[in-house]
Design a protein around this motif. Structure first.
Motif, PDB file in Angstrom:
ATOM      1  N   ARG A  86       0.827  -1.210   0.000  1.00 10.30           N
ATOM      2  CA  ARG A  86       0.000   0.000   0.000  1.00 10.30           C
ATOM      3  C   ARG A  86       0.860   1.258   0.000  1.00 10.30           C
ATOM      4  NH1 ARG A  86      -2.980  -0.086   4.807  1.00 10.30           N
ATOM      5  NH2 ARG A  86      -2.061  -2.054   5.407  1.00 10.30           N
ATOM      6  N   ALA A  87       1.965   1.217   0.727  1.00  8.82           N
ATOM      7  CA  ALA A  87       2.868   2.369   0.761  1.00  8.82           C
ATOM      8  C   ALA A  87       3.520   2.572  -0.601  1.00  8.82           C
ATOM      9  CB  ALA A  87       3.928   2.178   1.842  1.00  8.82           C
ATOM     10  N   ASP A  88       3.896   1.481  -1.264  1.00  7.11           N
ATOM     11  CA  ASP A  88       4.524   1.573  -2.589  1.00  7.11           C
ATOM     12  C   ASP A  88       3.583   2.187  -3.617  1.00  7.11           C
ATOM     13  OD1 ASP A  88       6.977   0.581  -1.883  1.00  7.11           O
ATOM     14  OD2 ASP A  88       6.632  -1.427  -2.683  1.00  7.11           O
ATOM     15  N   GLN A  89       2.298   1.921  -3.472  1.00  8.34           N
ATOM     16  CA  GLN A  89       1.333   2.456  -4.426  1.00  8.34           C
ATOM     17  C   GLN A  89       1.183   3.966  -4.289  1.00  8.34           C
ATOM     18  OE1 GLN A  89      -2.112   0.106  -3.563  1.00  8.34           O
ATOM     19  NE2 GLN A  89      -1.374  -1.655  -4.709  1.00  8.34           N
ATOM     20  N   SER A  90       1.601   4.507  -3.157  1.00  8.58           N
ATOM     21  CA  SER A  90       1.419   5.941  -2.936  1.00  8.58           C
ATOM     22  C   SER A  90       2.692   6.753  -3.145  1.00  8.58           C
ATOM     23  CB  SER A  90       0.885   6.188  -1.519  1.00  8.58           C
ATOM     24  OG  SER A  90       1.852   5.823  -0.567  1.00  8.58           O
ATOM     25  N   VAL A  91       3.803   6.096  -3.534  1.00 12.22           N
ATOM     26  CA  VAL A  91       5.065   6.811  -3.755  1.00 12.22           C
ATOM     27  C   VAL A  91       5.632   6.466  -5.121  1.00 12.22           C
ATOM     28  CG1 VAL A  91       5.662   6.956  -1.307  1.00 12.22           C
ATOM     29  CG2 VAL A  91       6.452   5.022  -2.641  1.00 12.22           C
ATOM     30  N   SER A  92       6.612   7.238  -5.544  1.00 14.20           N
ATOM     31  CA  SER A  92       7.234   6.998  -6.845  1.00 14.20           C
ATOM     32  C   SER A  92       8.133   5.766  -6.783  1.00 14.20           C
ATOM     33  CB  SER A  92       8.045   8.221  -7.269  1.00 14.20           C
ATOM     34  OG  SER A  92       9.208   8.323  -6.475  1.00 14.20           O
ATOM     35  N   PRO A  93       8.480   5.181  -7.947  1.00  5.37           N
ATOM     36  CA  PRO A  93       9.333   3.982  -7.960  1.00  5.37           C
ATOM     37  C   PRO A  93      10.693   4.180  -7.290  1.00  5.37           C
ATOM     38  CG  PRO A  93       8.333   4.307 -10.103  1.00  5.37           C
ATOM     39  CD  PRO A  93       7.997   5.524  -9.267  1.00  5.37           C
ATOM     40  N   LYS A  94      11.204   5.388  -7.241  1.00  2.00           N
ATOM     41  CA  LYS A  94      12.516   5.634  -6.639  1.00  2.00           C
ATOM     42  C   LYS A  94      12.496   5.465  -5.130  1.00  2.00           C
ATOM     43  CE  LYS A  94      14.245   8.735 -10.161  1.00  2.00           C
ATOM     44  NZ  LYS A  94      14.737  10.064 -10.466  1.00  2.00           N
ATOM     45  N   THR A  95      11.326   5.497  -4.522  1.00  7.20           N
ATOM     46  CA  THR A  95      11.251   5.413  -3.066  1.00  7.20           C
ATOM     47  C   THR A  95      10.619   4.112  -2.602  1.00  7.20           C
ATOM     48  OG1 THR A  95       9.153   6.597  -3.083  1.00  7.20           O
ATOM     49  CG2 THR A  95      11.144   7.905  -2.751  1.00  7.20           C
ATOM     50  N   ARG A  96      10.650   3.091  -3.430  1.00  6.27           N
ATOM     51  CA  ARG A  96      10.079   1.800  -3.059  1.00  6.27           C
ATOM     52  C   ARG A  96      10.836   1.198  -1.876  1.00  6.27           C
ATOM     53  NH1 ARG A  96       5.452   1.988  -5.673  1.00  6.27           N
ATOM     54  NH2 ARG A  96       5.633   2.048  -7.890  1.00  6.27           N
TER      55      ARG A  96
END
Length: 72
Positions: free
Chosen positions: A53-63
């Motif tokens: 869920r956190a990954d869906q709310s941030v850009s790929p660079k901050t996974r």
């Protein structure tokens, strides 16, 4: 200008919890504490869901980095 959320790193509390949970699960499996295996497994499912869920709310660079199980 708003700041980007901090990139998850090795000291991130969720990753520390995940690492500790994997260690607990490994210990329970090694010592055959079968009754103690279900709880860490359930915790890891919830951690994975929260990370997704956190990954869906941030850009790929901050996974979130991937935590690998410890090798016994």
């Amino acid at each position: 200008m708003p700041h980007a959320p901090p990139r998850p790193g090795p000291g991130t509390p969720l990753l520390e919890i995940e690492t500790n949970t994997r260690q607990r699960l490994g210990e329970a499996q090694r010592t055959q504490w079968l009754g103690e295996v279900a709880s860490p497994q359930e915790s890891l499912r919830h951690i994975a869901d929260k990370k997704q869920r956190a990954d869906q709310s941030v850009s790929p660079k901050t996974r979130w980095p991937t935590v690998r199980p410890a090798v016994p």
